[in-house]
Design a protein around this motif. Structure first.
Motif, PDB file in Angstrom:
ATOM      1  N   UNK A 273       0.763  -1.215   0.055  1.00  0.00           N
ATOM      2  CA  UNK A 273       0.083   0.064  -0.032  1.00  0.00           C
ATOM      3  C   UNK A 273       0.871   1.197  -0.024  1.00  0.00           C
ATOM      4  N   UNK A 274       0.373   2.328  -0.525  1.00  0.00           N
ATOM      5  CA  UNK A 274       1.027   3.552  -0.486  1.00  0.00           C
ATOM      6  C   UNK A 274       0.364   4.288   0.984  1.00  0.00           C
ATOM      7  N   UNK A 275       1.435   4.422   1.796  1.00  0.00           N
ATOM      8  CA  UNK A 275       0.971   5.175   3.011  1.00  0.00           C
ATOM      9  C   UNK A 275       1.421   6.600   3.250  1.00  0.00           C
ATOM     10  N   UNK A 276       0.574   7.322   3.581  1.00  0.00           N
ATOM     11  CA  UNK A 276       1.155   8.527   4.117  1.00  0.00           C
ATOM     12  C   UNK A 276       0.486   9.359   5.458  1.00  0.00           C
ATOM     13  N   UNK A 277       0.874  10.272   5.889  1.00  0.00           N
ATOM     14  CA  UNK A 277       0.192  10.802   6.958  1.00  0.00           C
ATOM     15  C   UNK A 277      -1.075  11.531   6.464  1.00  0.00           C
ATOM     16  N   UNK A 278      -2.045  11.620   7.572  1.00  0.00           N
ATOM     17  CA  UNK A 278      -3.159  12.427   7.181  1.00  0.00           C
ATOM     18  C   UNK A 278      -2.734  13.869   6.997  1.00  0.00           C
ATOM     19  N   UNK A 279      -3.642  14.593   6.215  1.00  0.00           N
ATOM     20  CA  UNK A 279      -3.337  16.090   5.831  1.00  0.00           C
ATOM     21  C   UNK A 279      -2.688  16.094   4.653  1.00  0.00           C
ATOM     22  N   UNK A 280      -2.427  17.384   4.485  1.00  0.00           N
ATOM     23  CA  UNK A 280      -1.633  18.005   3.129  1.00  0.00           C
ATOM     24  C   UNK A 280      -0.649  16.966   2.773  1.00  0.00           C
ATOM     25  N   UNK A 281      -0.377  16.696   1.479  1.00  0.00           N
ATOM     26  CA  UNK A 281       0.904  15.964   1.122  1.00  0.00           C
ATOM     27  C   UNK A 281       1.644  17.146   0.178  1.00  0.00           C
ATOM     28  N   UNK A 282       2.756  17.308   0.338  1.00  0.00           N
ATOM     29  CA  UNK A 282       3.593  18.052  -0.727  1.00  0.00           C
ATOM     30  C   UNK A 282       3.369  17.747  -1.994  1.00  0.00           C
ATOM     31  N   UNK A 283       3.448  18.798  -3.068  1.00  0.00           N
ATOM     32  CA  UNK A 283       3.086  18.577  -4.321  1.00  0.00           C
ATOM     33  C   UNK A 283       4.350  17.418  -5.023  1.00  0.00           C
ATOM     34  N   UNK A 284       5.513  17.580  -4.257  1.00  0.00           N
ATOM     35  CA  UNK A 284       6.637  16.649  -4.648  1.00  0.00           C
ATOM     36  C   UNK A 284       6.137  15.187  -4.287  1.00  0.00           C
ATOM     37  N   UNK A 285       5.699  15.138  -3.258  1.00  0.00           N
ATOM     38  CA  UNK A 285       5.381  13.805  -2.679  1.00  0.00           C
ATOM     39  C   UNK A 285       4.155  13.242  -3.483  1.00  0.00           C
ATOM     40  N   UNK A 286       3.401  14.120  -3.657  1.00  0.00           N
ATOM     41  CA  UNK A 286       2.007  13.909  -4.212  1.00  0.00           C
ATOM     42  C   UNK A 286       2.477  13.332  -5.583  1.00  0.00           C
ATOM     43  N   UNK A 287       3.330  13.998  -6.496  1.00  0.00           N
ATOM     44  CA  UNK A 287       3.627  13.370  -7.611  1.00  0.00           C
ATOM     45  C   UNK A 287       4.191  12.157  -7.738  1.00  0.00           C
ATOM     46  N   UNK A 288       5.136  11.801  -6.641  1.00  0.00           N
ATOM     47  CA  UNK A 288       5.884  10.550  -6.636  1.00  0.00           C
ATOM     48  C   UNK A 288       4.666   9.422  -6.142  1.00  0.00           C
TER      49      UNK A 288
END
Lengths: 308, 308
Positions: A273-288
């Motif tokens: 699974x792709x996992x990240x913290x709740x809330x805004x994701x930086x544009x850079x991370x969003x892209x990846x």
DNA sequence: CGAAATCAAAGGTTTCTCCTGTGGAAGCCG
DNA sequence: CGGCTTCCACAGGAGAAACCTTTGATTTCG
């Protein structure tokens, strides 16, 4: 205390020769410029302009100040550009976490995608093991990652992207004729990867639990770090190993010669699974994240379509 | 709009890892730092710190910003030092006005004094003629100067420092036996300096008026710019000239050979004064003014003591 | 589970910024 | 020389910003 605004007013005044002209250029009223320059003079404890008649004459101190004032303003402007450049993904570093074996699934292709879309960025793909990466995510050292489930953390956003199947790999075709049951695993001479993470690795734990339910325990004969090393050892006929179908799929021709594989019975699956913290994701991370999701889901479809 | 204060708060936060620590270092309350960083993030339209748990994790944008923020602060600090350096007379340029012939009275000694007291400063001693220098003073292009009186400007502070006497100079001793009256001047073959300034030069006007009162007019046969040139021509016996005793006094041995001099009858005097605008004088000008006053007054005493 | 530490938010006071309006001085020109 | 223009300085007031204290929520650590 001396401020950028004061320096701006000072430079405009110096350049245009009067408070009135500077005010016109900067879009303020004349007394405002006058006051700012006075404050600057006060802050520097120096006269910057001699008020002579109805005009201003810059002092030696003003001439000494000008280049440094310009430098300060330029540095701030440059700061804005640098940040914007990072924001627009023109430069900067993108960090993304992944379990080590993920490189079989997507590393090279993912790098190609990112470098193509964002020629200026640096890319850091970090991580040894899903458990370690999850810890980095929790501590905020990573924004997003792709790891194996389960992730038991309500602060994380978890998006499953690929289900893979564990398979038994051997250089000896005779050992693949019978159904590979947990009991068979317990009896086999095994080489398993992720030596350093055997306590926390999810695949290890799954295997261990299945074997344990038969009353035996999982005691691999050999432990190594790399999946590739395990496969090499298996190809030499020294031990059998267990890995994910996706790894074999990804290796294709590069799979060490002589290896064959069979599914486990009952089948065992691992979900990534792709996992990240709740809330805004930086544009850079969003892209990846988006690229990883697309790649992994494509793999998922390809593998589901492929005969077992 | 982005401010230095915000950059300071940002850097302190980045360096110490938390708003609380930064606040402690900078001497503010924690919410103030928090707010400043929030404003900076708003101004840059970028997240600089991920708020994760009870800590902060700098983003890539923060890393990109940091060096430029530091550069801006450094430039401002450097600006302060540069201005202080000028204020303390460690560096910078001091401009001082003088009529051209003043170089006979004090230029070399004055330069020696200033350079000795303030090894880092540049010195500009500008001016052709008292009238031109006075105009520069009025326009604010010069802060202070030493020029010949009269100065009819109530905005100027005038400090007489030296009274000098006009003398008649000739290579022919016979022309010095008789009293040099205005009538004699009118009849003489003269070489006079300050060709370009003959309309406004105070010495010229004094001489012209004295001659005019005899019913004649002052028509020098030769006009040159330099006093030295005039003296050279006089030494060759081509014409006689008029200059100030102080010039002869200053030249001493370097006076062209064969020249002798006699006072005018009635005697004519020129008074030199240090002149500057009313109000504050910059420390740099103050220094030069004081040195000039000391030197000129010393000359004044020396010349009054000397036999005519 | 309690204690300590940290960030965020709210409310209020002080300071700063900026405007308009006015006065005075200096230069320009008929 | 006198009027006109231009420029700076000053004063008063409105609005914004900076800053503080207090409080609350969350996390970490013993």
């Amino acid at each position: 205390m001396i401020s950028l605004h004061q320096l701006r007013c000072f430079l405009a005044t110096l350049e245009h020769g009067s408070f009135t002209a500077a005010a016109g250029v900067l879009g303020y009223a004349q007394p405002s410029i006058s006051e700012q320059v006075r404050l600057l003079e006060q802050g520097l404890d120096t006269t910057l302009f001699r008020r002579v008649g109805r005009g201003l004459v810059p002092t030696e101190a003003a001439r000494a100040l000008a280049p440094h004032a310009a430098a300060a303003l330029a540095a701030v402007a440059e700061a804005g550009r640098a940040v914007a450049s990072v924001r627009e993904l023109l430069t900067g570093t993108v960090r993304f976490g992944m379990f080590r074996t993920a490189r079989f699934y997507l590393t090279a292709d993912l790098v190609a995608d990112v470098l193509h879309q964002h020629p200026g960025v640096r890319l850091e793909l970090v991580g040894q093991n899903s458990a370690e990466v999850l810890e980095h995510l929790r501590k905020g050292r990573l924004e997003a990652a792709v790891i194996a489930l389960p992730v038991e953390d309500e602060n994380m956003v978890v998006t499953p992207v690929l289900r893979d199947e564990l398979v038994y790999v051997s250089a000896d075709p005779s050992r693949l004729h019978a159904r590979v049951t947990p009991a068979a695993l317990a009896a086999a001479q095994l080489v398993l990867p992720d030596a350093s993470w055997r306590e926390t690795d999810t695949t290890r734990r799954q295997l261990a639990q299945a074997v344990q339910r038969t009353g035996h325990s999982l005691r691999p004969r050999i432990e190594v770090e790399d999946t590739e090393t395990a496969l090499d050892i298996a190809a030499r006929g020294l031990a059998d190993t267990v890995t994910w179908r996706g790894v074999l799929h990804a290796l294709g021709d590069r799979l060490p010669a002589g290896l064959a594989w069979a599914p486990l019975r009952p089948a065992m699956y691992e979900t990534f699974a792709v996992v990240h913290r709740q809330g805004e994701l930086s544009p850079a991370s969003r892209v990846v994240v988006d690229l990883v999701m697309a790649r992994m889901r494509g793999l998922d479809r390809a593998m589901r379509a492929e005969p077992a």
